[in-house]
Design a protein around this motif. Structure first.
Motif, PDB file in Angstrom:
ATOM      1  N   LEU A 185      18.798  23.054  15.676  1.00  0.00           N
ATOM      2  CA  LEU A 185      19.474  22.867  16.868  1.00  0.00           C
ATOM      3  C   LEU A 185      20.612  21.676  16.717  1.00  0.00           C
ATOM      4  CD1 LEU A 185      16.118  22.139  19.225  1.00  0.00           C
ATOM      5  CD2 LEU A 185      17.680  23.815  19.198  1.00  0.00           C
ATOM      6  N   ILE A 186      20.503  20.874  15.671  1.00  0.00           N
ATOM      7  CA  ILE A 186      21.735  19.963  15.377  1.00  0.00           C
ATOM      8  C   ILE A 186      22.953  20.640  14.971  1.00  0.00           C
ATOM      9  CG2 ILE A 186      22.472  18.145  14.143  1.00  0.00           C
ATOM     10  CD1 ILE A 186      20.521  17.113  16.349  1.00  0.00           C
ATOM     11  N   ASP A 187      22.606  21.742  13.699  1.00  0.00           N
ATOM     12  CA  ASP A 187      23.687  22.312  13.196  1.00  0.00           C
ATOM     13  C   ASP A 187      23.572  23.754  13.231  1.00  0.00           C
ATOM     14  OD1 ASP A 187      25.656  22.760  11.319  1.00  0.00           O
ATOM     15  OD2 ASP A 187      24.612  22.557   9.432  1.00  0.00           O
ATOM     16  N   ARG A 188      24.081  24.322  14.268  1.00  0.00           N
ATOM     17  CA  ARG A 188      24.077  25.611  14.720  1.00  0.00           C
ATOM     18  C   ARG A 188      24.908  26.657  13.952  1.00  0.00           C
ATOM     19  NH1 ARG A 188      20.559  26.161  19.056  1.00  0.00           N
ATOM     20  NH2 ARG A 188      21.321  28.394  19.349  1.00  0.00           N
ATOM     21  N   ASN A 189      24.432  27.134  12.848  1.00  0.00           N
ATOM     22  CA  ASN A 189      25.194  28.029  12.022  1.00  0.00           C
ATOM     23  C   ASN A 189      24.142  29.049  11.280  1.00  0.00           C
ATOM     24  OD1 ASN A 189      24.380  26.861   9.508  1.00  0.00           O
ATOM     25  ND2 ASN A 189      25.911  25.390   9.617  1.00  0.00           N
ATOM     26  N   ARG A 190      24.771  30.016  10.711  1.00  0.00           N
ATOM     27  CA  ARG A 190      23.761  31.044   9.974  1.00  0.00           C
ATOM     28  C   ARG A 190      22.953  30.478   8.829  1.00  0.00           C
ATOM     29  NH1 ARG A 190      27.490  34.545   6.520  1.00  0.00           N
ATOM     30  NH2 ARG A 190      25.706  34.859   5.169  1.00  0.00           N
ATOM     31  N   TRP A 191      23.348  29.268   8.289  1.00  0.00           N
ATOM     32  CA  TRP A 191      22.409  28.831   7.396  1.00  0.00           C
ATOM     33  C   TRP A 191      21.173  27.959   8.001  1.00  0.00           C
ATOM     34  CZ3 TRP A 191      22.952  31.304   3.391  1.00  0.00           C
ATOM     35  CH2 TRP A 191      24.221  31.861   3.064  1.00  0.00           C
ATOM     36  N   SER A 192      21.384  27.446   9.128  1.00  0.00           N
ATOM     37  CA  SER A 192      20.104  26.693   9.848  1.00  0.00           C
ATOM     38  C   SER A 192      19.184  28.289  10.028  1.00  0.00           C
ATOM     39  CB  SER A 192      20.944  26.363  11.291  1.00  0.00           C
ATOM     40  OG  SER A 192      21.560  25.436  10.865  1.00  0.00           O
ATOM     41  N   THR A 193      19.492  29.230  10.365  1.00  0.00           N
ATOM     42  CA  THR A 193      18.693  30.165  10.607  1.00  0.00           C
ATOM     43  C   THR A 193      17.936  30.519   9.210  1.00  0.00           C
ATOM     44  OG1 THR A 193      20.309  31.242  12.305  1.00  0.00           O
ATOM     45  CG2 THR A 193      18.470  32.548  11.367  1.00  0.00           C
ATOM     46  N   ALA A 194      18.661  30.523   8.247  1.00  0.00           N
ATOM     47  CA  ALA A 194      18.165  30.936   6.692  1.00  0.00           C
ATOM     48  C   ALA A 194      17.078  29.627   6.513  1.00  0.00           C
ATOM     49  CB  ALA A 194      19.140  30.672   5.889  1.00  0.00           C
ATOM     50  N   ILE A 195      17.444  28.551   6.928  1.00  0.00           N
ATOM     51  CA  ILE A 195      16.658  27.304   6.759  1.00  0.00           C
ATOM     52  C   ILE A 195      15.189  27.554   7.367  1.00  0.00           C
ATOM     53  CG2 ILE A 195      16.365  24.825   7.083  1.00  0.00           C
ATOM     54  CD1 ILE A 195      17.874  25.444   4.665  1.00  0.00           C
ATOM     55  N   LEU A 196      15.343  27.952   8.707  1.00  0.00           N
ATOM     56  CA  LEU A 196      14.189  28.341   9.278  1.00  0.00           C
ATOM     57  C   LEU A 196      13.208  29.265   8.838  1.00  0.00           C
ATOM     58  CD1 LEU A 196      15.559  28.746  13.118  1.00  0.00           C
ATOM     59  CD2 LEU A 196      14.094  26.747  12.099  1.00  0.00           C
ATOM     60  N   GLY A 197      13.958  30.217   8.055  1.00  0.00           N
ATOM     61  CA  GLY A 197      12.926  31.300   7.394  1.00  0.00           C
ATOM     62  C   GLY A 197      12.670  30.797   6.028  1.00  0.00           C
ATOM     63  N   VAL A 198      13.156  29.813   5.532  1.00  0.00           N
ATOM     64  CA  VAL A 198      12.513  29.003   4.260  1.00  0.00           C
ATOM     65  C   VAL A 198      11.550  28.256   4.450  1.00  0.00           C
ATOM     66  CG1 VAL A 198      13.069  27.454   2.350  1.00  0.00           C
ATOM     67  CG2 VAL A 198      14.855  29.458   2.796  1.00  0.00           C
ATOM     68  N   ALA A 199      11.691  27.581   5.593  1.00  0.00           N
ATOM     69  CA  ALA A 199      10.588  26.657   6.170  1.00  0.00           C
ATOM     70  C   ALA A 199       9.355  27.581   6.512  1.00  0.00           C
ATOM     71  CB  ALA A 199      11.006  25.811   7.508  1.00  0.00           C
ATOM     72  N   CYS A 200       9.355  28.462   7.163  1.00  0.00           N
ATOM     73  CA  CYS A 200       8.291  29.347   7.544  1.00  0.00           C
ATOM     74  C   CYS A 200       7.694  29.848   6.326  1.00  0.00           C
ATOM     75  CB  CYS A 200       8.608  30.435   8.471  1.00  0.00           C
ATOM     76  SG  CYS A 200       8.865  30.069  10.208  1.00  0.00           S
ATOM     77  N   LEU A 201       8.517  30.547   5.305  1.00  0.00           N
ATOM     78  CA  LEU A 201       7.947  30.912   4.188  1.00  0.00           C
ATOM     79  C   LEU A 201       7.099  29.831   3.159  1.00  0.00           C
ATOM     80  CD1 LEU A 201      10.620  33.293   2.977  1.00  0.00           C
ATOM     81  CD2 LEU A 201       8.486  33.983   3.991  1.00  0.00           C
ATOM     82  N   ALA A 202       7.701  28.717   3.456  1.00  0.00           N
ATOM     83  CA  ALA A 202       7.260  27.361   2.571  1.00  0.00           C
ATOM     84  C   ALA A 202       5.644  26.955   3.305  1.00  0.00           C
ATOM     85  CB  ALA A 202       7.889  26.151   2.615  1.00  0.00           C
ATOM     86  N   VAL A 203       5.715  27.329   4.692  1.00  0.00           N
ATOM     87  CA  VAL A 203       4.373  27.010   5.347  1.00  0.00           C
ATOM     88  C   VAL A 203       3.537  28.161   5.056  1.00  0.00           C
ATOM     89  CG1 VAL A 203       3.513  27.124   7.562  1.00  0.00           C
ATOM     90  CG2 VAL A 203       5.251  25.656   7.139  1.00  0.00           C
ATOM     91  N   ALA A 204       4.031  29.272   4.741  1.00  0.00           N
ATOM     92  CA  ALA A 204       3.017  30.605   4.385  1.00  0.00           C
ATOM     93  C   ALA A 204       2.209  30.169   2.956  1.00  0.00           C
ATOM     94  CB  ALA A 204       3.594  31.744   4.441  1.00  0.00           C
ATOM     95  N   VAL A 205       3.157  29.669   2.009  1.00  0.00           N
ATOM     96  CA  VAL A 205       2.674  29.260   0.642  1.00  0.00           C
ATOM     97  C   VAL A 205       1.372  28.273   0.863  1.00  0.00           C
ATOM     98  CG1 VAL A 205       3.195  28.454  -1.569  1.00  0.00           C
ATOM     99  CG2 VAL A 205       4.673  30.349  -0.588  1.00  0.00           C
ATOM    100  N   MET A 206       1.894  27.424   1.642  1.00  0.00           N
ATOM    101  CA  MET A 206       1.122  26.068   1.649  1.00  0.00           C
ATOM    102  C   MET A 206      -0.273  26.481   2.454  1.00  0.00           C
ATOM    103  SD  MET A 206       3.870  23.082   2.671  1.00  0.00           S
ATOM    104  CE  MET A 206       2.855  21.727   2.380  1.00  0.00           C
ATOM    105  N   VAL A 207      -0.344  27.256   3.312  1.00  0.00           N
ATOM    106  CA  VAL A 207      -1.396  27.846   3.977  1.00  0.00           C
ATOM    107  C   VAL A 207      -2.207  28.449   3.169  1.00  0.00           C
ATOM    108  CG1 VAL A 207      -2.316  29.305   5.946  1.00  0.00           C
ATOM    109  CG2 VAL A 207      -0.513  27.663   6.719  1.00  0.00           C
TER     110      VAL A 207
END
Length: 122
Positions: free
Chosen positions: A88-110
């Motif tokens: 929400l702060i830095d609205r660019n394409r890499w922010s969307t990729a960071i959302l993806g990495v965050a969700c994948l990290a959560v999957a591994v942690m779960v």
């Protein structure tokens, strides 16, 4: 913990992560779909938190270290809000990729939380 819920949460996190990564690498800025998918992962983590609080009272105890499990769960619960805040702060394409990495990290942690709860021998 409930085993099917762990698998469902991990599956949703992987799908959300791949969606966000693909859209991020395609040059899309964060939108309702990517932020909503990440928010869904966070909501499921909160549900997992409640389940994990209630489960020991019903006799469903972890087979591994309780401290390690709770550190994983609380850390995983902090990742999606941080990624959403960043997007929400830095609205660019890499922010969307960071959302993806965050969700994948959560999957591994779960998945690791499931191993701690179900697989290890005390």
């Amino acid at each position: 913990m409930i085993e099917w819920f762990v698998n469902a949460l991990a599956g949703v996190a992987v799908v959300a992560g791949l969606l966000c990564l693909v859209l991020g690498l395609a040059g899309r800025k964060p939108n309702d779909y990517t932020l909503g998918a990440t928010l869904l992962v966070e909501i499921l983590l909160v549900v997992q938190l409640v389940i994990s609080l209630v489960a020991p009272a019903t006799g469903n105890l972890p087979t591994g270290s309780g401290l390690e499990f709770w550190v994983y769960l609380l850390s995983a619960a902090l990742i999606p809000p941080a990624a959403i805040f960043w997007a929400l702060i830095d609205r660019n394409r890499w922010s969307t990729a960071i959302l993806g990495v965050a969700c994948l990290a959560v999957a591994v942690m779960v998945i690791r939380m499931g191993q701690i709860w179900f697989v290890q021998v005390a």
